[in-house]
Enzyme design. Structure first.
Site, PDB file in Angstrom:
ATOM      1  N   ASN A  37      -1.530   3.662  -6.693  1.00  0.00           N
ATOM      2  CA  ASN A  37      -2.617   4.406  -6.723  1.00  0.00           C
ATOM      3  C   ASN A  37      -2.389   5.987  -7.047  1.00  0.00           C
ATOM      4  OD1 ASN A  37      -5.378   5.023  -6.541  1.00  0.00           O
ATOM      5  ND2 ASN A  37      -5.575   4.606  -4.340  1.00  0.00           N
ATOM      6  N   TYR A 159      -9.963  10.676   5.970  1.00  0.00           N
ATOM      7  CA  TYR A 159      -9.404   9.141   5.445  1.00  0.00           C
ATOM      8  C   TYR A 159     -10.209   7.860   5.966  1.00  0.00           C
ATOM      9  CZ  TYR A 159      -7.366   4.690   5.235  1.00  0.00           C
ATOM     10  OH  TYR A 159      -7.117   3.267   5.126  1.00  0.00           O
ATOM     11  N   ASP A 210      -6.021   2.085  11.885  1.00  0.00           N
ATOM     12  CA  ASP A 210      -5.146   2.762  11.130  1.00  0.00           C
ATOM     13  C   ASP A 210      -4.918   4.429  11.180  1.00  0.00           C
ATOM     14  OD1 ASP A 210      -4.304   2.492   7.242  1.00  0.00           O
ATOM     15  OD2 ASP A 210      -3.151   3.380   8.949  1.00  0.00           O
ATOM     16  N   GLU A 236      -1.683   0.824  13.057  1.00  0.00           N
ATOM     17  CA  GLU A 236      -1.058   0.959  11.857  1.00  0.00           C
ATOM     18  C   GLU A 236      -0.584   2.293  11.495  1.00  0.00           C
ATOM     19  OE1 GLU A 236      -3.413  -0.884   8.686  1.00  0.00           O
ATOM     20  OE2 GLU A 236      -2.104   0.318   7.171  1.00  0.00           O
ATOM     21  N   HIS A 312      -0.328  -5.079   3.214  1.00  0.00           N
ATOM     22  CA  HIS A 312      -1.401  -4.560   2.394  1.00  0.00           C
ATOM     23  C   HIS A 312      -2.123  -5.179   1.577  1.00  0.00           C
ATOM     24  CE1 HIS A 312      -1.907  -0.118   0.329  1.00  0.00           C
ATOM     25  NE2 HIS A 312      -2.604  -0.473   1.095  1.00  0.00           N
ATOM     26  N   ASP A 316      -6.822  -0.838  -4.214  1.00  0.00           N
ATOM     27  CA  ASP A 316      -6.034  -0.282  -5.196  1.00  0.00           C
ATOM     28  C   ASP A 316      -4.782  -1.123  -5.430  1.00  0.00           C
ATOM     29  OD1 ASP A 316      -5.863   1.332  -2.519  1.00  0.00           O
ATOM     30  OD2 ASP A 316      -3.875   1.369  -3.175  1.00  0.00           O
ATOM     31  N   TRP A 402      -1.838  12.915   4.404  1.00  0.00           N
ATOM     32  CA  TRP A 402      -3.156  12.211   4.195  1.00  0.00           C
ATOM     33  C   TRP A 402      -3.354  10.867   4.587  1.00  0.00           C
ATOM     34  CZ3 TRP A 402      -4.769   7.950   1.201  1.00  0.00           C
ATOM     35  CH2 TRP A 402      -6.159   7.854   1.036  1.00  0.00           C
TER      36      TRP A 402
HETATM   37  C1  CS2 Z   1      -4.874   2.148   3.757  1.00  0.00           C
HETATM   38  C2  CS2 Z   1      -5.013   2.127   2.284  1.00  0.00           C
HETATM   39  O1  CS2 Z   1      -5.669  -0.210   3.605  1.00  0.00           O
HETATM   40  C3  CS2 Z   1      -4.990   0.611   4.146  1.00  0.00           C
HETATM   41  O2  CS2 Z   1      -4.332   0.312   5.147  1.00  0.00           O
HETATM   42  O3  CS2 Z   1      -3.799   2.692   4.358  1.00  0.00           O
HETATM   43  O4  CS2 Z   1      -6.353   1.870   1.956  1.00  0.00           O
HETATM   44  C4  CS2 Z   1      -4.550   3.347   1.465  1.00  0.00           C
HETATM   45  O5  CS2 Z   1      -5.043   4.440   1.941  1.00  0.00           O
HETATM   46  C5  CS2 Z   1      -4.556   3.354   0.114  1.00  0.00           C
HETATM   47  O6  CS2 Z   1      -3.851   2.081  -0.383  1.00  0.00           O
HETATM   48  C6  CS2 Z   1      -4.138   4.454  -0.476  1.00  0.00           C
HETATM   49  O7  CS2 Z   1      -3.929   4.050  -1.780  1.00  0.00           O
HETATM   50 MG    MG Z   2      -2.794   1.668   6.078  1.00  0.00          MG
END
Ligand code: CS2
Ligand code: MG
Length: 402
Positions: A37, A159, A210, A236, A312, A316, A402
């Protein structure tokens, strides 16, 4: 069998994806997800300039040897870009092998250890009220596990919280947008949020959260300790884990389970975390962590330390990665949970998935290979669009994670 062609297709059906397609002289082709991403072009260029020319002529059945060719054979090892490229090559080769044997991929990974894959949904809201409403929606949709992120009183865009009614996609067109952060406000709010959710929804709903790399170890220790009464399924990325030993401080103070690794790309990111049992779930996905060949080794290594998988699975990462993850999730014994952020419908104009959601679980069908089909003609209708992940500053202007 020989590899006769390989190409990278970058497309943007709602968001950017990088897909590697490897074709053989047996008329069988395989797909790999190379999406990183905000860095899509870097991976595409690495594949096209340095990997594909060396792939032509190789026997696609020699997956282990090809993996090491692009790992040991590369002087400048590891890193998100090179390992995303290697992951896509590996995924495509496993896809070819399973198709050649006319069997779904899970059969090559030990067969089924379960019939379905427990997933967690993303719950979010601009404030606690909207977040509680979204928990209700996901419970009504049958989810047994939800990851909860919320806007923080006193903070702007952060976020995990979508803008307006649009689906959440953190990468935005153009240069990185700036978000602001205040750890004190965050630490004061999150325990109250989970207290409320437990009070309203009871003890059985699996709750995940998270931190997205934003605490120092002692801050994370405080948060993990204060969340103990709410029995989270996992907390997380509590800290940025370049300093693996930083998790010792968190572990000393709390029994809240820890999940780490979506930004990792090899076993070496995990060695202290696993051998000192500083974590409970590995997040490193197939599409960034060296593909099936490497994650088989990492998941087996983790299993000896009572650690489970929790891959994960954000939007993305493409449907190719999700389908491959589901095959892997079905097969291994130390499966924990799978992240599931449904892709926007437009994505399925290009990628036809072979999985479906039902009452808290994902099911994958017995289509040979990984099982996802990719429509190259349709992909051409969605050209790449530069998009970057945000950057994040503390309220005093200091650049932060971030
Ligand atoms: C996040 C992700 O899903 C998660 O746990 O940490 O959405 C992350 O922010 C994105 O993959 C970044 O591209
Ligand atoms: Mg995450």
């Amino acid at each position: 069998m020989k590899i006769t062609d390989a190409k990278v297709i970058v497309c943007c059906p709602g968001r950017n994806f990088v897909t590697l397609k490897i074709t053989t002289d047996a008329g069988i082709s395989g797909l790999g997800d190379a999406t990183l991403n905000g860095r899509e072009k870097a991976v595409a260029t690495y594949l096209e300039a340095y990997c594909i020319p060396a792939l032509i002529g190789k026997d696609p059945r020699n997956i282990e040897d090809i993996w090491h060719y692009f790992y040991k054979g590369v002087y400048w090892k590891r890193g998100a870009v090179t390992m995303s490229a290697l992951s896509a090559i590996d995924m495509a080769l496993w896809d070819i092998k399973a198709k050649a044997l006319n069997t779904p991929l899970y059969n090559l990974l030990g067969g089924k250890s379960r019939e379905r894959v427990l997933v967690y949904a993303h719950v979010t809201g601009k404030d606690l009220e909207q977040t509680l409403e979204d928990v209700s929606k996901k419970v009504e949709a049958g989810y047994l596990a939800v990851r909860v992120q919320s806007g923080i009183p006193g903070l702007g865009q952060i976020y995990g919280v979508p803008k307006g009614d649009k689906p959440y996609e953190p990468a935005q067109k153009g240069l990185p947008q700036e978000e602001t952060w205040d750890t004190a406000k965050y630490l004061n709010f999150v325990p109250k949020m989970f207290a409320k959710i437990r009070a309203v929804f009871g003890d059985d709903l699996h709750l995940l959260h998270d931190v997205h790399h934003r605490c120092t170890p002692i801050e994370a220790a405080r948060l993990a300790k204060e969340l103990e009464p709410f029995h989270l399924f996992w907390l997380e990325d509590p800290v940025t884990a370049e300093l693996q030993e930083g998790l010792r401080l968190v572990r000393q103070h709390s029994t809240t389970p820890i999940a780490i690794g979506e930004v990792f790309n090899s076993v070496y990111d995990y060695t202290t975390l696993i051998t000192e049992q500083l974590i409970d779930f590995i997040r490193m996905p197939l599409s960034h962590g060296g593909g099936i060949t490497h994650l088989q080794k990492v998941a087996a290594y983790a299993a000896f330390y009572h650690i489970q998988t929790g891959f994960h699975g954000a939007t993305d990462l493409s449907p190719v990665n999700l389908a491959a993850s589901l095959h892997f999730d079905l097969a291994i014994n130390n499966f924990g949970i799978q992240e599931y952020m449904p892709h926007q419908e437009i994505v399925h104009a290009v990628f036809t998935p072979n999985y479906h959601y039902e009452n808290g679980f994902l099911y994958v069908d017995d289509t040979p290979g990984i099982g996802v089909t990719f429509n190259e003609e349709k992909a051409k209708q969605y050209p790449y669009q530069t998009a970057c992940l945000p950057v994040n500053r503390k309220t005093d202007g200091t650049m932060f994670y971030w």
